[in-house]
Design an enzyme around this catalytic site. Structure first.
Site, short mmCIF file in Angstrom:
data_model
loop_
_atom_site.label_atom_id
_atom_site.label_comp_id
_atom_site.label_asym_id
_atom_site.label_seq_id
_atom_site.Cartn_x
_atom_site.Cartn_y
_atom_site.Cartn_z
N ASP A 84 0.83 -1.22 0.00
CA ASP A 84 0.00 0.00 0.00
C ASP A 84 0.86 1.27 0.00
O ASP A 84 0.39 2.35 0.33
CB ASP A 84 -0.94 0.01 1.22
CG ASP A 84 -0.16 0.03 2.53
OD1 ASP A 84 1.10 0.00 2.49
OD2 ASP A 84 -0.79 0.07 3.59
N ILE B 17 9.80 10.95 11.62
CA ILE B 17 11.20 10.83 12.04
C ILE B 17 12.11 10.90 10.81
O ILE B 17 13.13 11.58 10.80
CB ILE B 17 11.43 9.51 12.80
CG1 ILE B 17 10.80 9.60 14.19
CG2 ILE B 17 12.92 9.20 12.89
CD1 ILE B 17 10.99 8.35 15.04
N CYS C 265 4.77 -0.05 2.77
CA CYS C 265 5.34 -1.36 3.11
C CYS C 265 6.72 -1.25 3.72
O CYS C 265 7.04 -1.98 4.65
CB CYS C 265 5.34 -2.29 1.92
SG CYS C 265 6.15 -1.61 0.48
N HIS D 263 8.20 -3.05 -3.88
CA HIS D 263 7.64 -3.64 -2.65
C HIS D 263 8.69 -4.23 -1.71
O HIS D 263 9.67 -4.82 -2.14
CB HIS D 263 6.63 -4.72 -3.02
CG HIS D 263 5.89 -5.24 -1.84
ND1 HIS D 263 5.07 -4.45 -1.07
CD2 HIS D 263 5.89 -6.46 -1.24
CE1 HIS D 263 4.58 -5.17 -0.08
NE2 HIS D 263 5.07 -6.39 -0.15
#
Lengths: 164, 258
Positions: B73, B164, B76, B251
């Protein structure tokens, strides 16, 4: 009790999204940025719709004008961006604002981040107005207003000129 | 362009977006945010009769005992990283304590860098809550897995790691500027490619997050390239990795070394 089941029992009362909206609303009422005022009466019980009044900034083309924004939130807020449009009788004449109130601003769709807030959206819109040098409608206004979906988030925007 | 053509173009946009939403829904209905561990050779199901991938899966299976898949999405990398690192920390008390300390301090650091305290707090609080619940003393080993499959927690962790990362890019702007192509400024890159959800991660995200948290990550690259073997790359170079990820174009999944 595990954290997940605790969250589930909590969420039956208020969802994380409602908690966040509640917190934002309180902050906006208590410490509104200059020229931004939430219309408390307009806020529905479930917090999913707010009207916010914003004033044209002094020394800009919109000085002395008053505008109203409608914010709609779904239960995935703040992961989903709010749906934001100008409403009412005075829709600002601006190259990124369509006459039906839709706004072409990247943080409202592609560049939305959950770290943004109602307040930061209001300030971005206000600064978008303030930096305008010529009051005019977007070039494709007539066609867009005729053919667009009611929800501006369903428009595939092409962000071009950020300098206007 | 005449009027009908223009109207068609507008409707086409809407159709494309509709289809995109449909695909996203199918993915979220069928693929969990983070899966159970699976054997590495389960990857073969996706590459039936493909020699290039076949030999790379064999190579990967010789080095790793299992894979844990993440939902594709756009989040990942962050989700896989967080899951894998917290899983490691749950078994290493000293590192866990150091990380918790660093995580606690990170909020003030981000506020000092200009992030709005107001929204940051929410994400930080939930992030700390999650860290607390996967402490080395925690008996329920399934807790981490449950938390990461509860969108309310999982996505909060992803957001906080994105912030972060963005903070680190800001802090090391001179360095990171070299990796950003085109006319994009550091600010634009942070606001458009790091902070929003669902935006995919690149080397720059990985380097920034690893340096911000002092964690080494090994990424195994598996693509159509020649050689028949996966290629390992450590971030930052020369560190001892605590997190192992598999990268296939677009991915990231989690890997478990032998």
């Amino acid at each position: 009790m595990s954290l997940v089941s605790k969250m589930e029992s909590k969420s039956s009362a208020t969802s994380p999204s409602e908690r966040r909206l509640h917190k934002e609303l309180l902050a906006l009422i208590k410490e509104p940025p200059p020229g931004v005022k939430v219309d408390v009466d307009s806020v529905g019980k479930n917090l999913q719709e707010w009207k916010i009044n914003i004033d044209g900034v002094e020394g800009t083309l919109y000085e002395g004008e008053h505008f109203q924004l409608l914010f709609k939130f779904n239960n995935k807020y703040p992961f989903d961006s709010p749906e934001v449009t100008f409403i009412g009788s005075n829709i600002p004449v601006h190259p990124h604002v369509y006459s039906n109130g839709h706004i072409c601003l990247s943080i409202l769709t592609d560049d939305w981040s959950p770290a943004l807030s109602v307040q930061s959206v209001c300030l971005s819109i206000s600064s978008m107005l303030s930096s305008c040098r010529e009051k005019k409608r977007p070039p494709d206004n007539t066609l867009y207003v005729k053919t667009c979906n009611k929800n501006p988030k369903k428009t595939k925007w092409w962000y071009h000129d950020d300098t206007v | 362009m005449d009027q009908t053509e223009e109207t068609d173009a507008v409707n086409r946009d809407e159709l494309i977006m509709q289809q995109q939403r449909q695909i996203e829904k199918e993915i979220s209905d069928t693929i969990p945010l983070v899966s159970e561990e699976q054997p590495v050779d389960s990857l073969n199901n996706e590459y039936m009769g493909d020699d290039v991938y076949g030999s790379k899966v064999r190579d990967l299976a010789a080095k790793y005992r299992a894979i844990r898949r993440t939902r594709p999405d756009g989040n990942c990398f962050f989700r896989a990283f967080a899951y894998s690192y917290l899983e490691y920390l749950a078994g290493h008390k000293e590192d866990y304590d150091a990380f918790k300390e660093l995580a606690l301090k990170s909020k003030d650091k981000l506020v000092a860098l200009g992030f709005p305290q107001f929204t940051l707090e929410d994400f930080h609080d939930t992030f700390m809550e999650v860290i607390e619940h996967v402490s080395p003393g925690e008996n329920d080993k399934q807790e981490l897995h449950k938390l990461f499959n509860a969108q309310g927690y999982s996505d909060y962790v992803v957001v906080y790691l994105r912030l972060i990362t963005s903070g680190q890019v800001q802090e090391g702007a001179d360095f990171y500027q070299n990796f950003i192509d085109g006319n994009c400024t550091i600010q634009e890159f942070r606001h458009q490619e790091v902070e929003p959800m669902y935006k995919e991660s690149d080397h720059i995200h990985i380097i920034a997050l690893c340096s911000a948290l002092n964690v080494g990550v090994r990424v195994e690259y598996m693509d159509r390239g020649e050689g028949g073997q996966v290629k390992a790359h450590d971030f930052p170079e020369g560190t001892d990795p605590k997190v192992y990820l598999l990268y296939r174009p677009g991915h990231y999944d989690i890997l478990y070394p032998n």
